[in-house]
Scaffold this motif. Structure first.
Motif, PDB file in Angstrom:
ATOM      1  N   TYR A 700       0.829  -1.202   0.000  1.00 10.75           N
ATOM      2  CA  TYR A 700       0.000   0.000   0.000  1.00 10.75           C
ATOM      3  C   TYR A 700       0.862   1.251   0.000  1.00 10.75           C
ATOM      4  N   ALA A 701       0.324   2.302  -0.610  1.00  9.56           N
ATOM      5  CA  ALA A 701       0.973   3.614  -0.649  1.00  9.56           C
ATOM      6  C   ALA A 701       0.030   4.604   0.027  1.00  9.56           C
ATOM      7  N   GLU A 702       0.483   5.148   1.150  1.00  5.82           N
ATOM      8  CA  GLU A 702      -0.330   6.093   1.918  1.00  5.82           C
ATOM      9  C   GLU A 702       0.212   7.500   1.698  1.00  5.82           C
ATOM     10  N   ASN A 703      -0.600   8.324   1.050  1.00  3.54           N
ATOM     11  CA  ASN A 703      -0.186   9.689   0.738  1.00  3.54           C
ATOM     12  C   ASN A 703      -0.275  10.575   1.975  1.00  3.54           C
ATOM     13  N   LYS A 704       0.803  11.304   2.244  1.00  2.00           N
ATOM     14  CA  LYS A 704       0.852  12.193   3.415  1.00  2.00           C
ATOM     15  C   LYS A 704       0.429  13.605   3.039  1.00  2.00           C
ATOM     16  N   ASN A 705       0.883  14.088   1.893  1.00  2.00           N
ATOM     17  CA  ASN A 705       0.464  15.415   1.418  1.00  2.00           C
ATOM     18  C   ASN A 705       0.723  15.496  -0.078  1.00  2.00           C
ATOM     19  N   ALA A 706      -0.020  16.387  -0.741  1.00  4.33           N
ATOM     20  CA  ALA A 706       0.098  16.547  -2.192  1.00  4.33           C
ATOM     21  C   ALA A 706       1.181  17.567  -2.530  1.00  4.33           C
ATOM     22  N   LEU A 707       1.798  17.363  -3.688  1.00  9.87           N
ATOM     23  CA  LEU A 707       2.853  18.243  -4.184  1.00  9.87           C
ATOM     24  C   LEU A 707       2.572  18.574  -5.637  1.00  9.87           C
ATOM     25  N   SER A 708       2.925  19.771  -6.058  1.00  6.22           N
ATOM     26  CA  SER A 708       2.798  20.115  -7.474  1.00  6.22           C
ATOM     27  C   SER A 708       4.183  20.139  -8.096  1.00  6.22           C
ATOM     28  N   LEU A 709       4.255  19.685  -9.341  1.00  4.83           N
ATOM     29  CA  LEU A 709       5.523  19.661 -10.068  1.00  4.83           C
ATOM     30  C   LEU A 709       5.723  21.001 -10.769  1.00  4.83           C
ATOM     31  N   LEU A 710       6.782  21.699 -10.402  1.00  5.06           N
ATOM     32  CA  LEU A 710       7.085  22.987 -11.009  1.00  5.06           C
ATOM     33  C   LEU A 710       7.787  22.787 -12.347  1.00  5.06           C
ATOM     34  N   GLN A 711       7.840  23.841 -13.149  1.00  2.25           N
ATOM     35  CA  GLN A 711       8.459  23.774 -14.462  1.00  2.25           C
ATOM     36  C   GLN A 711       9.953  23.451 -14.380  1.00  2.25           C
ATOM     37  N   ASN A 712      10.595  23.793 -13.261  1.00  2.00           N
ATOM     38  CA  ASN A 712      12.026  23.531 -13.119  1.00  2.00           C
ATOM     39  C   ASN A 712      12.331  22.136 -12.566  1.00  2.00           C
ATOM     40  N   GLY A 713      11.281  21.289 -12.408  1.00  2.00           N
ATOM     41  CA  GLY A 713      11.479  19.917 -11.957  1.00  2.00           C
ATOM     42  C   GLY A 713      11.435  19.732 -10.461  1.00  2.00           C
ATOM     43  N   ARG A 714      11.291  20.834  -9.713  1.00  3.57           N
ATOM     44  CA  ARG A 714      11.198  20.735  -8.263  1.00  3.57           C
ATOM     45  C   ARG A 714       9.740  20.504  -7.855  1.00  3.57           C
ATOM     46  N   LEU A 715       9.546  20.068  -6.612  1.00  2.00           N
ATOM     47  CA  LEU A 715       8.216  19.829  -6.072  1.00  2.00           C
ATOM     48  C   LEU A 715       7.901  20.861  -4.990  1.00  2.00           C
ATOM     49  N   ALA A 716       6.648  21.324  -4.982  1.00  2.72           N
ATOM     50  CA  ALA A 716       6.212  22.297  -3.988  1.00  2.72           C
ATOM     51  C   ALA A 716       4.901  21.826  -3.370  1.00  2.72           C
ATOM     52  N   ASP A 717       4.624  22.235  -2.125  1.00  2.00           N
ATOM     53  CA  ASP A 717       3.385  21.849  -1.461  1.00  2.00           C
ATOM     54  C   ASP A 717       2.181  22.318  -2.274  1.00  2.00           C
ATOM     55  N   PHE A 718       1.133  21.480  -2.281  1.00  2.00           N
ATOM     56  CA  PHE A 718      -0.087  21.808  -3.027  1.00  2.00           C
ATOM     57  C   PHE A 718      -1.268  21.518  -2.103  1.00  2.00           C
ATOM     58  N   ALA A 719      -1.645  22.523  -1.333  1.00  2.00           N
ATOM     59  CA  ALA A 719      -2.636  22.335  -0.267  1.00  2.00           C
ATOM     60  C   ALA A 719      -4.055  22.141  -0.788  1.00  2.00           C
ATOM     61  N   GLY A 720      -4.335  22.566  -2.001  1.00  2.08           N
ATOM     62  CA  GLY A 720      -5.712  22.530  -2.473  1.00  2.08           C
ATOM     63  C   GLY A 720      -6.174  21.184  -2.987  1.00  2.08           C
ATOM     64  N   TYR A 721      -5.333  20.182  -2.972  1.00  2.00           N
ATOM     65  CA  TYR A 721      -5.710  18.875  -3.542  1.00  2.00           C
ATOM     66  C   TYR A 721      -6.243  17.969  -2.440  1.00  2.00           C
ATOM     67  N   THR A 722      -7.486  17.486  -2.582  1.00  2.00           N
ATOM     68  CA  THR A 722      -8.126  16.707  -1.516  1.00  2.00           C
ATOM     69  C   THR A 722      -8.568  15.311  -1.955  1.00  2.00           C
ATOM     70  N   ASP A 723      -8.390  14.945  -3.220  1.00  2.00           N
ATOM     71  CA  ASP A 723      -8.822  13.617  -3.681  1.00  2.00           C
ATOM     72  C   ASP A 723      -8.030  12.518  -2.968  1.00  2.00           C
ATOM     73  N   ASN A 724      -8.737  11.409  -2.704  1.00  2.00           N
ATOM     74  CA  ASN A 724      -8.074  10.248  -2.089  1.00  2.00           C
ATOM     75  C   ASN A 724      -7.379   9.438  -3.179  1.00  2.00           C
ATOM     76  N   LYS A 725      -6.049   9.497  -3.234  1.00  2.00           N
ATOM     77  CA  LYS A 725      -5.274   8.735  -4.207  1.00  2.00           C
ATOM     78  C   LYS A 725      -4.367   7.701  -3.517  1.00  2.00           C
ATOM     79  N   ASN A 726      -4.776   7.295  -2.324  1.00  2.00           N
ATOM     80  CA  ASN A 726      -4.070   6.183  -1.694  1.00  2.00           C
ATOM     81  C   ASN A 726      -4.240   4.924  -2.538  1.00  2.00           C
ATOM     82  N   SER A 727      -3.339   3.991  -2.386  1.00  2.00           N
ATOM     83  CA  SER A 727      -3.403   2.750  -3.162  1.00  2.00           C
ATOM     84  C   SER A 727      -3.113   1.570  -2.250  1.00  2.00           C
ATOM     85  N   SER A 728      -3.957   0.567  -2.328  1.00  2.00           N
ATOM     86  CA  SER A 728      -3.737  -0.669  -1.583  1.00  2.00           C
ATOM     87  C   SER A 728      -4.085  -1.839  -2.499  1.00  2.00           C
ATOM     88  N   PHE A 729      -3.086  -2.687  -2.751  1.00  2.00           N
ATOM     89  CA  PHE A 729      -3.309  -3.845  -3.623  1.00  2.00           C
ATOM     90  C   PHE A 729      -2.944  -5.103  -2.860  1.00  2.00           C
TER      91      PHE A 729
END
Length: 801
Positions: A700-729
């Motif tokens: 399983y993959a438990e998401n702690k917080n969402a990040l947005s991918l910037l144009q320069n390849g870095r990741l930044a916090d993305f507080a507005g994302y609330t969808d459940n994208k956890n995965s358990s197989f």
């Protein structure tokens, strides 16, 4: 005088080792009973092959007198006969675990290696262990041993008060050779004394050289043989009972026929008429969070047997033929009913001329298959069609100078209607110096996709290496253009890059005070995005593998990504990349001597990233116990955890009129994986075996917080994302089977299988409850099947009538 005598002995020893030994055989007209007794008088008049020399661990050491080995060969118009007498001063200590076919187990082994063209390229190898079990394979220096190849031959092994004896009958139908009246075959014999882990060969195999098949002896004396018609039929009948919570129990009766026909002495036609793969091994599915599809092993016998020619250039991934449809599911989609693209029929022609030209043709046709796909978010159902498709492979492989080859390969997929077609053409070379000290290998591949917009691409690689001695090295490079695509019949993950790589290694050739074998190796690999030149992958690995004097295997390794790299695949969007941090990690591997009743494998690993709180660690432990020569069990537990792993989960189109997503969402997540496997066997004899194979997997993959991918390849916090994208197989597979080889090439298989699997966005971390729910849910299915396959030799039928 003493020095002169010593010099002469060394010189004669060197000459004896470096020259090819020759064994003469003789024609017989009397019948030989393959019973392991060697009591026919004709055996005493046959020439003897003896004076075996150690291959491993003390390469070049002569076999002791109390382990003396004597081999004789006779032949008639139908087959060759091998009689092997192997002395042992402690016959009661001969290891003799009973196993099923192609599994040596913990047993002494005798083998004969035959090359009907004596070209140093390919051996047909036949083994018998001290428990009277059989194994056979095709061996090349390039691809190693292929045990998926099975021939029909007879053997018998018995233990005596002086050692053990093997008697074999190998029909010409199981071999390949030219049609000349006077035959000269490559030949070697092999013996392993398992309790000592000592391996010997008749003709000396120098471990300093990077070749095995070219260091054989010679068999002479076979003349004017009249090989029989090679026509074999394998009719089968299978009965299946299926049941699960969603449908009533029902039975299915199937039947079909496989055919093998020797077009001539060198070429063979294999054909499937009405195929049935219902008893093939299950796939070990995983939670796949990456950008590429999971690659599965091929378990269908037709596509695994004798595929040496078709592996040239690594262009064929036979799992593309039949099985799962080629189209991809979108987010929130699933099949309303698991589809299965049926194979209508398939055939392959393979063989090699006396001038070294190998020809391979593989063709398969799959059925038109309609499928319904359900969208869990919108509730809509869409219909798709997997069209009638023809898969074709052509290989022309020219061998020369006994150790080199150049091959032409073409793969083609044609789909009925206005669907995509694919074609790939390749030139593949493997060139070795006369003394097998250096190798130049590579290929050039060209792909063409025929669809609404044509797509053409190339892939090429070139490798140079030293292949002999204690110190060895290699360097290479490859390039793949953006539009290279061989995925219609092959599998390829990465494109639009070029790479440089190298390796150097050191090994001991003879045992030391502490080790029977020791190998140290350094590998480096650098991959660059072809258009921007950005470093996509930069890795250096150091690894040591060793075998102690008590035959325990020890290994240790370190690997590092010393600089940041640019990953163009994880964002799932063209021309976007994410920067991956530096990393350093390592592992230890311990495997105790399998000769002992109890043995264990242990493999811990750890890696740390240059990123706050990001690391990974895990281990696998695998105890095994051999209760006696009939019963054994192997268990394996795997655990792996990734903390603060960064990976793609979604993309958002801010502009509804744009086809390219504006915001790519990653997650900072913890990924945890558990798996348990248990396998075991109980052998009544070398022809009857009960087997068990169990696998439980949960990741399983438990998401702690969402990040947005910037144009320069870095990741930044993305507080507005609330969808459940956890995965358990989670998945469960259990196979209980019984196998009985009731006649040469003929088998009864009884199988009970149950399996279940599921994917969920909500994670239940209670391990026991998770397994209980898995086994009790509606997805658990049960299959009971009985399959009977009977081998019919046309010549035996003809003689009876």
């Amino acid at each position: 005088m003493k020095n002169h005598f010593l010099f002469c002995c060394l010189l004669l020893s060197f000459i004896g080792y470096s020259q090819k030994k020759t064994l003469q055989t003789k024609f017989i007209s009397e019948k030989i009973e393959v019973d392991g007794n060697l009591d026919e008088t004709i055996w005493q008049s046959a020439a003897v092959a003896s004076d075996f020399i150690m291959f491993e661990p003390d390469n070049g050491k002569t076999i002791p007198e109390n382990k003396k080995t004597e081999i004789r060969i006779l032949y008639d118009n139908d087959a060759i006969y091998i009689g092997a007498l192997m002395l042992d001063d402690n016959p009661e200590k001969i290891l003799r675990e009973i196993t099923q076919r192609d599994n040596f187990g913990t047993s002494d082994v005798f083998g004969v290696f035959i090359n009907g063209f004596n070209d140093g390229q390919q051996d047909f190898q036949f083994f018998v262990n001290a428990a009277d079990g059989q194994a056979d394979c095709i061996t090349t220096d390039t691809n190693g041993e292929d045990y998926s190849w099975d021939a029909v031959w007879k053997s018998k092994a018995i233990i005596t008060d002086k050692g053990w004896v093997v008697e074999m009958r190998i029909p010409y139908a199981a071999l390949r050779f030219s049609g000349e009246n006077k035959q000269t075959w490559g030949l070697n014999f092999f013996r392993e004394i398992r309790r000592d882990r000592h391996k010997y060969t008749w003709n000396f195999i120098d471990s300093k050289l990077g070749t095995f098949t070219q260091q054989t002896g010679v068999l002479e004396g076979i003349e004017n043989i009249k090989p029989p018609t090679r026509l074999f039929l394998l009719p089968y009948s299978s009965f299946y009972v299926n049941a699960d919570a969603r449908q009533k129990t029902y039975g299915t009766l199937k039947g079909g026929l496989d055919l093998k026909y020797g077009i001539n002495d060198a070429f063979t036609l294999d054909m499937i008429l009405i195929p049935d793969f219902g008893q093939t091994k299950y796939d070990d599915q995983i939670l796949n969070l990456g950008p590429f599809e999971q690659q599965f092993n091929e378990n269908r016998p037709f596509f695994t047997e004798g595929t040496d020619l078709f592996s040239k250039g690594n262009l064929v991934y036979s799992r593309r033929i039949g099985g799962v449809p080629t189209y991809k599911l979108n987010e929130n989609e699933s099949f309303t009913e698991t589809p299965n693209v049926s194979l209508i029929n398939a055939f392959k022609i393979s063989g090699r001329t006396k001038d070294g030209l190998g020809v391979g043709i593989l063709n398969a046709v799959t059925k038109k298959t309609p499928t319904s796909i359900y969208n869990g978010e919108s509730g809509e159902i869409r219909n798709e069609i997997e069209p009638l498709a023809n898969y074709n492979v052509l290989v022309l492989d020219q061998r020369f100078r006994k150790n080199s080859s150049v091959a032409f390969v073409n793969t083609n997929v044609t789909r009925n209607g206005s669907f995509r077609d694919g074609n790939v053409t390749a030139l593949v070379w493997d060139l070795n110096t006369k003394k097998n000290t250096y190798n130049l290998a590579g290929d050039f591949k060209y792909s063409y996709i025929n669809r609404a917009e044509d797509k053409k691409g190339i892939n090429s690689q070139l490798n140079f290496s030293e292949t002999s001695g204690k110190f060895r090295y290699g360097v290479g490079a490859d390039i793949t253009t953006k539009d290279f695509d061989n995925n219609d019949l092959g599998i390829n993950f990465e494109t639009n890059y070029y790479s440089l790589y190298g390796n150097t290694s050191y090994r001991i050739l003879n045992p030391t005070k502490y080790f029977n074998s020791f190998n140290a190796r350094i590998n480096t690999y650098s991959q660059f995005q072809k258009e921007t030149g950005k470093l996509q992958s930069g890795n250096i690995k150091f690894q040591i593998n060793s075998n102690t004097k008590k035959n325990h295997y020890l290994g240790i390794g370190f690997d590092a990504n010393p600089v940041e790299t640019y990953d163009y695949y994880e964002p799932r969007t063209t021309d976007r990349y994410v920067i991956k941090p530096t990393k350093i990690g390592g592992f230890i591997y311990i495997s105790t001597n399998y000769n002992n009743s109890f043995a264990i494998d242990f493999n811990p690993s750890y890696a740390v990233f240059d990123e706050a709180g990001r690391n990974s660690y895990g281990f696998s432990v695998g105890p095994r116990y051999r209760f006696n020569d009939r019963l054994s069990l192997n268990y394996n537990f795997n655990f792996f955890r990734q903390n603060n792993n960064k990976g793609y989960i979604d993309s958002i189109n801010d502009d509804l009129n744009s086809a390219t997503p504006n915001t790519i969402i990653f997650a900072n997540r913890n990924v945890i994986t558990y798996s348990n496997t248990l396998s075991g066997k109980y052998s009544l004899n070398s022809q009857m075996t009960f087997n068990i194979a169990l696998r439980q997997y949960w990741s399983y993959a438990e998401n702690k917080n969402a990040l947005s991918l910037l144009q320069n390849g870095r990741l930044a916090d993305f507080a507005g994302y609330t969808d459940n994208k956890n995965s358990s197989f989670y998945s469960w597979n259990a196979d209980l089977s019984y196998s009985w080889w009731f006649a040469p090439g003929s088998q009864v298989s009884v199988l009970y299988r149950n399996n279940a699997g599921g994917f969920d966005r909500n994670i239940n971390k209670e391990f026991t409850e998770n397994i209980t729910n898995l086994l009790n849910n509606d997805a658990l299915s049960h299959v009971f099947s009985i399959s009977v396959r009977y081998f019919i030799d046309y010549n035996q039928v003809k003689n009876k009538f």
